[in-house]
Motif scaffolding. Sequence first.
Motif, PDB file in Angstrom:
ATOM      1  N   TYR B 349      29.285  51.686 -14.934  1.00 40.88           N
ATOM      2  CA  TYR B 349      28.816  52.398 -13.752  1.00 40.88           C
ATOM      3  C   TYR B 349      29.961  52.504 -12.736  1.00 40.88           C
ATOM      4  O   TYR B 349      30.238  53.576 -12.208  1.00 40.88           O
ATOM      5  N   SER B 352      32.695  54.822 -14.038  1.00 38.48           N
ATOM      6  CA  SER B 352      32.323  56.238 -14.007  1.00 38.48           C
ATOM      7  C   SER B 352      32.481  56.815 -12.615  1.00 38.48           C
ATOM      8  O   SER B 352      32.455  58.021 -12.424  1.00 38.48           O
ATOM      9  N   ARG B 353      32.621  55.961 -11.636  1.00 34.68           N
ATOM     10  CA  ARG B 353      32.779  56.435 -10.269  1.00 34.68           C
ATOM     11  C   ARG B 353      34.228  56.511  -9.809  1.00 34.68           C
ATOM     12  O   ARG B 353      34.517  56.941  -8.701  1.00 34.68           O
ATOM     13  N   LYS B 355      38.036  58.008  -9.784  1.00 32.81           N
ATOM     14  CA  LYS B 355      38.610  59.334 -10.064  1.00 32.81           C
ATOM     15  C   LYS B 355      40.053  59.203 -10.553  1.00 32.81           C
ATOM     16  O   LYS B 355      40.740  58.248 -10.221  1.00 32.81           O
ATOM     17  N   VAL B 489      33.471  47.686  -7.159  1.00 36.08           N
ATOM     18  CA  VAL B 489      34.142  48.962  -6.914  1.00 36.08           C
ATOM     19  C   VAL B 489      35.397  48.702  -6.087  1.00 36.08           C
ATOM     20  O   VAL B 489      36.506  49.147  -6.438  1.00 36.08           O
TER      21      VAL B 489
END
Lengths: 197, 578
Positions: B349, B352-353, B355, B489
């Motif tokens: 997750y 996938s975030r 870039k 993150v």
Amino acid sequence: MKKNINILVVGVGGQGNILFSKILGEVLLNAGNDVKISEVHGMAQRGGSVVTYVKAGEKVFSPLVDRAEADYILAFEKLESLRWLEFLKDNGILIYSDYEIPPLSVITGAYEYPDVEKILQTVGVKACRVEVKKLLSQLGNSRVQNTLMLGFFSRFLDIDEALFKKSIERNVKKEFIEINLKAFELGRRIEMCEVEK
Amino acid sequence: MKKLLLGNYAVARGCYEAGVKVATAYPGTPSTEITEAIAQYDEIYCEWAPNEKVALEVAIGAAIYGKRAICSMKHVGLNVAADPLFTASYTGVNAGLLIAVADDPGMHSSQNEQDTRNIAKAAKVPVLEPADSQECIDFVKIGFEISEKFDTPVILRLTTRVAHSQSIVEERPREDVLFKYKKDIQKYVMMPAMARPRHEFVEKRLKSLKEFSETIGINKVEQGTQKMAFIASGIAYQYVKEAYPDAWVLKLGMVWPLPERLIKDFCSQFEKVYVVEELDPFLEENIKAMGINNIVGKEIFKLTGEYSPSFIKRAVENKEIEVPYKVKQTLPPRLPVLCPGCPHRGIFYVLSRLKDVIITGDIGCYTLGALSPFNAMDSCVCMGASIGMAHGISNASDKKQMVIAVIGDSTFVHSGITGIIDAVYNGSDILVMILDNSTTGMTGHQDHPATGYTIKGEPTYKLDIVSLCRALGCVAVEEINPYKIKENVEKIKQLLDLPGVKVVIAKAPCRLHRRYKFTISKRYIDFEKCKNCRLCLSLGCPAISLKDKPTIDANLCLACGMCEDVCKFGAISSQKEQ
Ligand code: SF4
Ligand code: SF4
């Protein structure tokens, strides 16, 4: 049993269809048949669509059942019965659970879960639906769908009930024997559907 | 007593009956159960090795010492073990050495389709191919006899439909086999002066094996009543028998080296002979090389995927099967997914975030991170390749490209360690994420050196991945909790910016592993608070589905709490709404 019999057990990885096939295979063996079972492992098991083949008769060579060759399809999940329908032979019987497990493609909204009953009607196949959800809540255990289905399916085979029970006792973990036998009996008592031979 | 036995269990049973003393393996579908089943026998020393190369080396040692040994792997594992195999062919054995290799036609759980017979031929070792569970038991014993008689390792080639099919067997008692160790540097020390005569030996051995293959009982002609003829082995033989029960069949139990006279004799009796074999035209080419021309093979039988009786019929008779029941509309696909509660989900997750990052993946459950809803993987080649490839990509871009290598704990021990050494040594700027779920998940929860348990579940020294990575020279080594999405993150973004090789170990045991107990507090969605933004659906958790709004199926939820972290509106908690 004289005639060879081909059975497809389909469902979603993790629903216990390997154990089901093992129990059924042993029953068929003890009823005097040659038996072969083929199963799927590994990646395909992680919630993917899975199939196990059970074949019995005088002499069985290949462990595979191909399209248009299955006498019975046992589906532990409703949508999966459609996916494997091409494997059913002419006049074969589909026995399916009303249990629904939406695949990820449905969860994310890319597809819709189809109206299985309607499609089966259009295709015109002999099908028996087992009200698994209701029966399982009666039993208070959602993990014995496979023995419940076995109980129902046992009525299609001309084999002594005791052989089924013995096979369940041998293959299920001790602490779960009782609930599985209960599920088997409950399944065996389900009212027969119209397509009964 | 007759019983049903899985092909792999039958191989294990055969080893028990053949008096095997040592069994080694690295797990890999469809070969895993062989070694798992052997671990149940107290008479046999048994281990999971970190990879197939080591596993084979251990087995070679045992065989040379005078104990029958088996080493098991899947087809791609034989590539890893190819190095010791080719030389073990030179040294030969003392007590028998069997290498069980399971090919996977149809790629039910593999990254390629590969035919082990080619490697066996190149290594100049004999190959046996059983066709059902009883033959699995019998061929193991025959394999050990051949191994000892001809002083060679023997490959037992299985395919998925033999390894993972159950058929009837009869079990027999164990027999002990004794050989004495004898020091013999001419035979076991392969430096050039000694290897040269051993190569002569290998070529002579191949000749006598060929002679032997003419008379061995497992190569046999089955008479038919119909003037139709086939040559087949293994599972293909079963398909032929089912499709054409009245045809003549030359069934090959030993598929390398081939019995030339037997084959010539057989083929001369028929106008044409069908050669039926999955994957490569191995038999076909070798038979053609004998000067036999009346055979039909890959011009009608496919080179890829599995065969079946009806496929053979269709190919021979050139007609289609009629399917009585057909569903017209397209059905929603059901691809494999990460299980509910899987710790990998949190990492993918997060990934996938990100870039502008290339993510090189590896072999294991987490390969599923490549699929929707994450789409967070750019490559997956072979065990351990993620790290080397990340290093390659980074350097090819003059270190301008951010690259993350994702690898599991078992795979890291298998062949990720050398990749890190290389990346550090050559000054790479990559981030390596070790998804440590404390097991080998994909193949069904096998232990490895970093779990701290042996194949029998007994505690042993636990490889410390953190200190190991530090010792390898990584600039930063951090452990994170994969379930803490928000925290991770930030952490991963920070680490990406550092120069050098960084390692993040996302540590949380596989949610399905029996060894680990979890406190269960299932999550529920409060429909009052839910804004129907559907962000939680992008976790791809099978327990969360869309009714009018997202709903959690309490039967499936394994209470990992990840969805609670994702929801921005605090709608998900362990409190059930009233
Ligand atoms: S993330 Fe929260 S608000 Fe958004 S749909 Fe899911 S539960 Fe509702
Ligand atoms: S529903 Fe939420 S808490 Fe339950 S398993 Fe899925 S992500 Fe974890």
